[in-house]
Design a protein around this motif. Structure first.
Motif, PDB file in Angstrom:
ATOM      1  N   GLY A  10       0.792  -1.217   0.000  1.00  0.00           N
ATOM      2  CA  GLY A  10       0.000   0.000   0.000  1.00  0.00           C
ATOM      3  C   GLY A  10       0.824   1.266   0.000  1.00  0.00           C
ATOM      4  N   ALA A  11       0.456   2.183   0.898  1.00  0.00           N
ATOM      5  CA  ALA A  11       1.067   3.509   0.928  1.00  0.00           C
ATOM      6  C   ALA A  11       2.557   3.448   1.206  1.00  0.00           C
ATOM      7  CB  ALA A  11       0.373   4.377   1.982  1.00  0.00           C
ATOM      8  N   ASP A  12       2.973   2.548   2.105  1.00  0.00           N
ATOM      9  CA  ASP A  12       4.399   2.455   2.414  1.00  0.00           C
ATOM     10  C   ASP A  12       5.190   1.965   1.204  1.00  0.00           C
ATOM     11  OD1 ASP A  12       4.234   3.442   4.951  1.00  0.00           O
ATOM     12  OD2 ASP A  12       4.356   1.512   5.964  1.00  0.00           O
ATOM     13  N   ALA A  13       4.645   1.026   0.462  1.00  0.00           N
ATOM     14  CA  ALA A  13       5.329   0.533  -0.730  1.00  0.00           C
ATOM     15  C   ALA A  13       5.452   1.629  -1.779  1.00  0.00           C
ATOM     16  CB  ALA A  13       4.586  -0.673  -1.306  1.00  0.00           C
ATOM     17  N   ALA A  14       4.390   2.421  -1.950  1.00  0.00           N
ATOM     18  CA  ALA A  14       4.428   3.522  -2.913  1.00  0.00           C
ATOM     19  C   ALA A  14       5.423   4.585  -2.482  1.00  0.00           C
ATOM     20  CB  ALA A  14       3.029   4.129  -3.055  1.00  0.00           C
ATOM     21  N   LEU A  15       5.453   4.870  -1.170  1.00  0.00           N
ATOM     22  CA  LEU A  15       6.401   5.847  -0.647  1.00  0.00           C
ATOM     23  C   LEU A  15       7.832   5.357  -0.853  1.00  0.00           C
ATOM     24  CD1 LEU A  15       7.060   8.428   0.931  1.00  0.00           C
ATOM     25  CD2 LEU A  15       6.741   7.118   3.044  1.00  0.00           C
ATOM     26  N   LEU A  16       8.077   4.087  -0.586  1.00  0.00           N
ATOM     27  CA  LEU A  16       9.412   3.532  -0.776  1.00  0.00           C
ATOM     28  C   LEU A  16       9.854   3.666  -2.234  1.00  0.00           C
ATOM     29  CD1 LEU A  16      11.880   1.971   0.271  1.00  0.00           C
ATOM     30  CD2 LEU A  16      10.641  -0.133  -0.235  1.00  0.00           C
ATOM     31  N   ARG A  17       8.969   3.345  -3.157  1.00  0.00           N
ATOM     32  CA  ARG A  17       9.316   3.448  -4.581  1.00  0.00           C
ATOM     33  C   ARG A  17       9.687   4.889  -4.939  1.00  0.00           C
ATOM     34  NH1 ARG A  17       4.923  -0.162  -5.159  1.00  0.00           N
ATOM     35  NH2 ARG A  17       3.521   1.556  -5.675  1.00  0.00           N
ATOM     36  N   ALA A  18       8.908   5.840  -4.436  1.00  0.00           N
ATOM     37  CA  ALA A  18       9.165   7.251  -4.741  1.00  0.00           C
ATOM     38  C   ALA A  18      10.496   7.714  -4.149  1.00  0.00           C
ATOM     39  CB  ALA A  18       8.024   8.112  -4.217  1.00  0.00           C
ATOM     40  N   LEU A  19      10.767   7.345  -2.904  1.00  0.00           N
ATOM     41  CA  LEU A  19      12.003   7.783  -2.259  1.00  0.00           C
ATOM     42  C   LEU A  19      13.231   7.138  -2.903  1.00  0.00           C
ATOM     43  CD1 LEU A  19      11.053   7.863   1.540  1.00  0.00           C
ATOM     44  CD2 LEU A  19      11.086   9.728  -0.113  1.00  0.00           C
TER      45      LEU A  19
END
Length: 294
Positions: A10-19
């Motif tokens: 979810g959100a953590d996976a998307a945030l990780l990809r962006a960072l």
């Protein structure tokens, strides 16, 4: 990729990809040249590196071009072997006479350097002085407080009053609640593994580091949902670090350099702005651009 990246959803996976994308796209050499950490890389001796890092981080606030010019001035005055000069308090004061950077003056920087050198000599290194305190106290914030107190105390020895606050003025107290961004920046430089930016000279576990929070990191962190705090204080730094630790518990502050420089380059408007936000690496996970945001 973080060690726990494959299990994130979810959100953590998307945030990780962006960072990770922001980190991968960061022009490290170009951005390092515009960052005060580049001064530390000029020196080969560990004692000099520690003291230069102390000076550079202590003066690292305000306009980056102006602060780098002032760091350059201070180091030029001190000469190529900072540790050797710092062994002679009279020489330090003579060389720094007339120096000024915003609210800090020559005596403030002199007492900081003299105190840091005395602590360095007493413990073998500034890093060893800190890890000794961390081993004894267990808590990083308490250890930093004791470390700061020792540098302040030794910087005041034999200095006389002189109407100045010296190292007490230029080196903040971690126990008072402020973000102590410059101390945490110094700690990141010295404790994270050598990666072309950070130097990996201190044995503080990266899992225990706390992110240095300046205006850029605070603004981006609020937009990314890493903290809801409106003040860029120590609690905000802890919240942001805890959120990043979900992505990489072993090295949560590894995104600091690339995020800070993204904030400097992108001039985030903290609102939905198609022009200003074009090309921003964290736009996909920014609260202003999530589905339904206005």
């Amino acid at each position: 990729m973080s060690r726990g990246g494959s299990s994130l959803r979810g959100a953590d996976a998307a945030l990780l990809r962006a960072l990770e994308e922001v980190r991968a796209r960061c022009d490290v050499e170009a951005r390092k040249a515009a960052d005060p950490v580049h001064f530390v890389h000029r020196y080969a001796e560990r004692d000099d590196q520690e003291l230069v890092a102390m000076i550079a981080s202590a003066l690292a606030f305000g306009n980056v071009k102006a602060l780098c010019a002032k760091i350059e001035e201070a180091l030029s005055r001190l000469g190529p072997r900072v540790a050797e000069v710092a062994d002679d308090p009279a020489a330090v004061r003579a060389r720094l006479a007339g120096f000024r950077h915003r609210v800090y003056r020559d005596e403030d920087l002199a007492r900081l350097l003299i105190g840091a050198r005395r602590v360095q000599r007493a413990h073998g290194s500034l890093g060893k002085a800190l890890t000794d305190k961390l081993d004894a106290l267990g808590d990083l914030r308490e250890a930093l407080g004791a470390w700061v107190a020792e540098i302040r105390e030794k910087g005041e020895l034999g200095a006389g009053a002189g109407g100045r606050r010296g190292a007490t003025h230029i080196l903040p107290d971690p126990g008072k609640g402020s973000a102590v961004k410059r101390i945490l920046l110094l700690l990141r430089w010295m404790a994270r593994p050598a990666d072309g930016v950070d130097l990996g000279l201190w044995d503080v576990p990266t899992s225990r580091l706390i992110i240095p929070v300046d205006t850029h990191i605070h603004k981006l962190s609020r937009n990314l949902g890493l903290t809801a705090r409106t003040s860029a204080d120590f609690r905000a730094a802890e919240e942001i670090t805890a959120a990043l630790a979900r992505l990489d518990p072993e090295d949560p502050v590894k995104y600091d350099f690339s995020l800070c420089h993204l904030g400097m380059l992108q001039t985030c408007p903290s609102k939905r702005d198609p022009v200003a936000c074009e090309g921003c690496g964290v736009k996909p996970v920014c609260r202003h651009w999530r589905r339904g945001a206005r």
